[in-house]
Design a protein around this motif. Structure first.
Motif, mmCIF file in Angstrom:
data_model
loop_
_atom_site.group_PDB
_atom_site.id
_atom_site.type_symbol
_atom_site.label_atom_id
_atom_site.label_comp_id
_atom_site.label_asym_id
_atom_site.label_seq_id
_atom_site.Cartn_x
_atom_site.Cartn_y
_atom_site.Cartn_z
ATOM 1 N N ALA A 1 6.956 -8.935 -3.263
ATOM 2 C CA ALA A 1 5.781 -9.356 -2.504
ATOM 3 C C ALA A 1 4.544 -8.550 -2.870
ATOM 4 O O ALA A 1 4.623 -7.359 -3.123
ATOM 5 C CB ALA A 1 6.050 -9.203 -1.009
ATOM 6 N N SER A 2 3.439 -9.228 -2.867
ATOM 7 C CA SER A 2 2.125 -8.604 -2.930
ATOM 8 C C SER A 2 1.466 -8.918 -1.591
ATOM 9 O O SER A 2 1.407 -10.078 -1.188
ATOM 10 C CB SER A 2 1.307 -9.198 -4.074
ATOM 11 N N VAL B 1 -0.835 -3.788 -1.123
ATOM 12 C CA VAL B 1 0.366 -3.076 -1.542
ATOM 13 C C VAL B 1 1.242 -4.031 -2.345
ATOM 14 O O VAL B 1 1.263 -5.233 -2.091
ATOM 15 C CB VAL B 1 1.146 -2.507 -0.325
ATOM 16 N N LEU B 2 1.920 -3.465 -3.303
ATOM 17 C CA LEU B 2 2.884 -4.205 -4.098
ATOM 18 C C LEU B 2 4.261 -3.708 -3.721
ATOM 19 O O LEU B 2 4.438 -2.513 -3.430
ATOM 20 C CB LEU B 2 2.607 -3.956 -5.591
ATOM 21 N N ARG C 1 -3.631 -3.069 -12.614
ATOM 22 C CA ARG C 1 -2.542 -3.731 -11.918
ATOM 23 C C ARG C 1 -2.058 -2.782 -10.836
ATOM 24 O O ARG C 1 -1.835 -1.595 -11.098
ATOM 25 C CB ARG C 1 -1.408 -4.018 -12.902
ATOM 26 N N LEU C 2 -1.908 -3.287 -9.639
ATOM 27 C CA LEU C 2 -1.336 -2.479 -8.572
ATOM 28 C C LEU C 2 0.088 -2.126 -8.980
ATOM 29 O O LEU C 2 0.833 -2.981 -9.456
ATOM 30 C CB LEU C 2 -1.356 -3.295 -7.269
ATOM 31 N N LYS D 1 2.765 1.161 -4.604
ATOM 32 C CA LYS D 1 1.440 1.773 -4.455
ATOM 33 C C LYS D 1 0.515 0.853 -3.667
ATOM 34 O O LYS D 1 0.726 -0.339 -3.573
ATOM 35 C CB LYS D 1 0.822 2.077 -5.819
ATOM 36 N N MET D 2 -0.536 1.442 -3.118
ATOM 37 C CA MET D 2 -1.508 0.654 -2.375
ATOM 38 C C MET D 2 -2.906 1.173 -2.672
ATOM 39 O O MET D 2 -3.078 2.261 -3.207
ATOM 40 C CB MET D 2 -1.233 0.702 -0.877
#
Length: 194
Positions: free
Chosen positions: A109-110, A122-123, A162-163, A167-168
């Motif tokens: 999910a993103s 957040v990824l 790219r996330l 990480k956020m």
């Protein structure tokens, strides 16, 4: 079950949804907050029957934000980074605390989330969904699952990337700045002696 949701937007799926719904139902028995007082029963069930994975996560996210937790801490509790809580990692104690309070919502999910004064993204901790972003010189942050969703003049791009998994980033409108993952987590980790 149509979007938009109240505090988040979600591209992907939460594959722990059944367990998360069951755990949230268990948490409701001991839910208490001075902010809600005697009216806390009106909030139950937190996750309405038949809710999609996105709607369920949105409901829990909103409850925790309105219950007094700040946005980065809610994200840290619900969608934690993959950290061995028994390790010497600088955030291990924080994540051990989070795991003892709330079960992680996991899956590819993103997620973009907001409380009206901040917006973050957040990824998932495995990095299974794409999240590309641009930061431009005219104070715009553009994030989408693919590059090219919107036309952006390359000369205006200050930063792109790219996330990364788990990480956020956070945009604080009151401070007028984009806050990095490291800065966010350092602040969250220093809120209490976890």
């Amino acid at each position: 079950l149509a979007q938009p949701f109240r505090v988040l937007a979600h591209n992907g799926e939460i594959n722990t949804i059944r367990g998360n719904q069951n755990w949230m139902s268990c948490h409701e028995d001991r839910m208490d907050s001075a902010l809600f007082g005697d009216e806390i029963g009106d909030l139950k069930p937190v996750i309405a029957n038949g809710s999609s994975d996105s709607a369920a996560l949105d409901a829990v996210f909103e409850l925790m934000v309105h219950g007094g937790r700040n946005l980065p801490m809610v994200k840290t509790m619900l969608i934690p980074e993959a950290v061995d809580v028994g390790s010497k990692h600088p955030l291990a104690k924080l994540y051990a605390y989070c795991n003892s309070v709330m079960e992680p919502w996991d899956g590819p999910a993103s997620i973009v989330f907001t409380d009206g004064t901040q917006v973050g993204a957040v990824l998932d901790r495995n990095g299974l969904r794409p999240s590309r972003f641009y930061v431009t010189d005219n104070d715009k942050v553009i994030m989408a699952s693919e590059v090219g969703v919107l036309e952006v003049e390359s000369k205006t791009v200050l930063r792109k990337g790219r996330l990364q998994p788990g990480k956020m980033f956070l945009i604080d409108f009151e401070k007028g700045k984009l806050i990095s993952d490291e800065e966010i987590k350092k602040e969250v980790a220093n809120q209490h002696p976890y």
